[in-house]
Scaffold this motif. Structure first.
Motif, mmCIF file in Angstrom:
data_model
loop_
_atom_site.group_PDB
_atom_site.id
_atom_site.type_symbol
_atom_site.label_atom_id
_atom_site.label_comp_id
_atom_site.label_asym_id
_atom_site.label_seq_id
_atom_site.Cartn_x
_atom_site.Cartn_y
_atom_site.Cartn_z
ATOM 1 N N PRO A 51 0.792 -1.233 0.000
ATOM 2 C CA PRO A 51 0.000 0.000 0.000
ATOM 3 C C PRO A 51 0.827 1.288 0.000
ATOM 4 C CG PRO A 51 -0.975 -1.601 1.491
ATOM 5 C CD PRO A 51 0.331 -2.194 1.039
ATOM 6 N N ALA A 167 -2.071 -8.877 4.316
ATOM 7 C CA ALA A 167 -0.774 -9.401 4.711
ATOM 8 C C ALA A 167 -0.499 -9.135 6.190
ATOM 9 C CB ALA A 167 0.311 -8.776 3.830
ATOM 10 N N CYS A 168 -0.510 -7.874 6.601
ATOM 11 C CA CYS A 168 -0.219 -7.536 8.001
ATOM 12 C C CYS A 168 -1.332 -8.003 8.925
ATOM 13 C CB CYS A 168 -0.067 -6.023 8.178
ATOM 14 S SG CYS A 168 1.393 -5.342 7.403
ATOM 15 N N GLY A 189 -13.217 -7.501 3.636
ATOM 16 C CA GLY A 189 -14.136 -7.127 2.578
ATOM 17 C C GLY A 189 -14.820 -8.231 1.790
ATOM 18 N N LYS A 193 -12.989 -14.150 2.557
ATOM 19 C CA LYS A 193 -11.955 -13.735 3.514
ATOM 20 C C LYS A 193 -12.395 -14.034 4.948
ATOM 21 C CE LYS A 193 -9.969 -10.149 0.562
ATOM 22 N NZ LYS A 193 -9.454 -8.763 0.466
ATOM 23 N N TYR A 209 -17.297 -6.022 6.068
ATOM 24 C CA TYR A 209 -17.753 -4.626 6.183
ATOM 25 C C TYR A 209 -18.566 -4.182 4.977
ATOM 26 C CZ TYR A 209 -13.914 -3.096 3.058
ATOM 27 O OH TYR A 209 -13.089 -2.932 1.981
ATOM 28 N N ASN A 232 -5.534 -1.082 10.167
ATOM 29 C CA ASN A 232 -4.885 -1.011 8.862
ATOM 30 C C ASN A 232 -5.601 -0.087 7.898
ATOM 31 O OD1 ASN A 232 -2.679 -2.934 8.982
ATOM 32 N ND2 ASN A 232 -4.260 -4.516 9.216
ATOM 33 N N CYS A 254 -1.436 1.227 12.443
ATOM 34 C CA CYS A 254 -0.522 0.632 11.463
ATOM 35 C C CYS A 254 -0.645 1.310 10.115
ATOM 36 C CB CYS A 254 -0.799 -0.865 11.354
ATOM 37 S SG CYS A 254 0.266 -1.666 10.139
ATOM 38 N N GLY A 255 -1.866 1.490 9.627
ATOM 39 C CA GLY A 255 -2.054 2.112 8.317
ATOM 40 C C GLY A 255 -3.478 2.601 8.158
ATOM 41 N N TYR A 260 -5.828 6.347 1.231
ATOM 42 C CA TYR A 260 -4.595 6.523 0.444
ATOM 43 C C TYR A 260 -4.822 7.102 -0.954
ATOM 44 C CZ TYR A 260 -1.991 3.850 4.001
ATOM 45 O OH TYR A 260 -1.415 3.407 5.164
ATOM 46 N N PHE A 288 2.803 4.518 14.425
ATOM 47 C CA PHE A 288 3.700 3.360 14.436
ATOM 48 C C PHE A 288 4.391 3.211 13.089
ATOM 49 C CE2 PHE A 288 4.126 -1.057 13.005
ATOM 50 C CZ PHE A 288 5.160 -1.445 13.834
ATOM 51 N N VAL A 290 7.269 0.616 11.313
ATOM 52 C CA VAL A 290 8.080 -0.598 11.492
ATOM 53 C C VAL A 290 9.579 -0.292 11.398
ATOM 54 C CG1 VAL A 290 7.919 -1.298 9.051
ATOM 55 C CG2 VAL A 290 8.351 -3.012 10.807
ATOM 56 N N MET A 334 -4.754 -3.054 -3.944
ATOM 57 C CA MET A 334 -5.304 -1.822 -3.375
ATOM 58 C C MET A 334 -6.831 -1.878 -3.265
ATOM 59 S SD MET A 334 -2.830 0.197 -2.459
ATOM 60 C CE MET A 334 -3.634 1.787 -2.229
ATOM 61 N N ASN A 338 -6.544 -9.405 -2.957
ATOM 62 C CA ASN A 338 -5.655 -10.384 -2.312
ATOM 63 C C ASN A 338 -6.252 -10.955 -1.032
ATOM 64 O OD1 ASN A 338 -5.324 -7.607 -1.287
ATOM 65 N ND2 ASN A 338 -3.755 -8.458 0.046
#
Ligand code: NDP
Length: 348
Positions: A51, A167-168, A189, A193, A209, A232, A254-255, A260, A288, A290, A334, A338
């Protein structure tokens, strides 16, 4: 001379816009394989799309630690590959190496000093894991939870993870459980998943969601409130979670991927109402990063590797073949295409 393929940035999506595959272009070029002192010829095995790369597509990334990708130049990011020849003392022919600035190119000549040698036995030969669970993704999950989560064994804590099937998120939720949370609830989403989170990764519950009533389902899945939130995504999902957090609880910032494609600073500003909720309930929400904890990376990668080998952490990946699909894979990630870490396999 050696024929190689590479991916260049052909256009920018604009500060307010979703990236499209046509922002990237595949080119053929040649490489002079004679190495200068200190150089290494590598063959690319796997590349990562992440991302944060969305920021590198803008002329101004908005972050001092990120440089923008330049138009018509080769794009770069996390990669892993094998050394084909070396004039560097860092690595020798046959070594597996990784780097955060790997060119999106089938072979590349790189300076040995930017490469890190890795041990394939750490990942039982699954070399793509060096870009995910036993790489920067795993470190993000582990350091995020440990440095900002305040999880205490035996304290009956509930953790919520957004972007939970990514991933995270998929690793962070499993670490939350291993570190002692009694309940780990994921938000993501799709129903597929949700199923993977609960059935394959051992989450207590999962919320889609896109199709479910998030506030209602959160209340149902978190009857004792929320003590740790691994965030995230930001935006409306996070506002809802924060509203249901307990006093003295902790947000792991985290994100904020839902923001974005918008022209807002990082972290995006919160509404007055949510800021007041954080203040009145004394909820911590510190930025935060990493990369601030890389002095602890070696021990952490070993811990992650042991968890993956023992099956205590399960790793999900979405693998696409071929460097020509880098742009597609990035844009798909994005938008949520995934499950687990998005990987591009470039060669065997
Ligand atoms: P993921 O594998 O989680 O892929 C991104 C996921 O985000 C998609 O699969 C999609 O899943 C979800 N998503 C996309 N748009 C939205 C939206 N509008 N609302 C909600 N979810 C959305 O990527 P990573 O694991 O690599 O990164 C996850 C987060 O961690 C990012 O915010 C990233 O910036 C951050 N990060 C932070 C680091 C740090 O040091 N702080 C280091 C590395 C990553 P879905 O189907 O669920 O929508």
């Amino acid at each position: 001379r050696m024929q190689v393929k590479r991916v260049v940035l052909s256009s920018r999506p604009g500060n307010n816009g979703a990236p499209v595959p046509a922002n990237f272009r595949l080119e053929e070029t040649t490489l002079a394989p004679e190495l200068k002192d200190g150089e290494v010829l590598v063959r690319t095995l796997y590349l990562s799309v992440d991302p944060y790369m969305r920021c590198r597509m803008n002329e101004d990334t908005g972050a001092e630690y990120l440089t923008p990708w330049q138009l018509c130049e080769c794009v770069d990011g996390g990669g892993v590959g094998v050394v084909e020849s070396s004039r560097s003392s860092v690595c020798a022919e046959g070594d597996v190496v990784t780097c955060f600035n790997w060119p999106w190119q089938t072979h590349a000549v790189m300076k040995g000093c930017v490469l890190q040698k890795v041990e394939p036995q750490l990942v039982d030969g699954h070399l793509s894991h060096f870009l995910g669970a036993v790489g920067i993704t795993g470190l993000t999950a582990l350091f995020g939870v440990r440095e900002k989560g305040n999880i205490t064994k035996g304290a009956n804590q509930t953790m919520v993870v957004s972007g939970a099937a990514g991933a995270c998120g998929s690793i962070a939720g499993q670490i939350g459980r291993l570190d002692g949370c009694v309940r780990v609830v994921g938000i993501c989403g799709s129903d597929e998943k949700c199923r993977a989170l609960v059935e394959d990764l051992g989450f207590s519950a999962a919320i889609n969601y896109r199709h479910e009533d998030v506030p209602a389902r959160l209340r149902e899945c978190c009857p004792d409130g929320i003590d740790v939130y691994f965030d995230n995504v930001g935006g409306a999902i996070s506002d809802t979670v924060i509203t249901q957090m307990n006093s003295g609880s902790h947000v792991i910032l985290c994100g904020q991927i839902s923001q974005y494609n918008k022209d807002v600073p990082y972290p995006p500003p919160l509404s007055e109402e949510i800021q007041e909720a954080l203040r009145s309930k004394n909820i911590t929400r510190e930025r935060f990063m990493v990369l601030h904890y890389m002095n602890k990376a070696e021990a952490a990668l070993f811990e992650l590797s042991q968890w993956v080998k023992s099956g205590q952490i399960k790793v999900l990946e979405t693998v696409v073949n071929g460097i020509e699909n880098m742009g597609d894979a990035f844009c798909s990630m994005m938008k949520g295409g995934n499950i687990g870490k998005q990987i591009i396999k470039v060669s065997e």
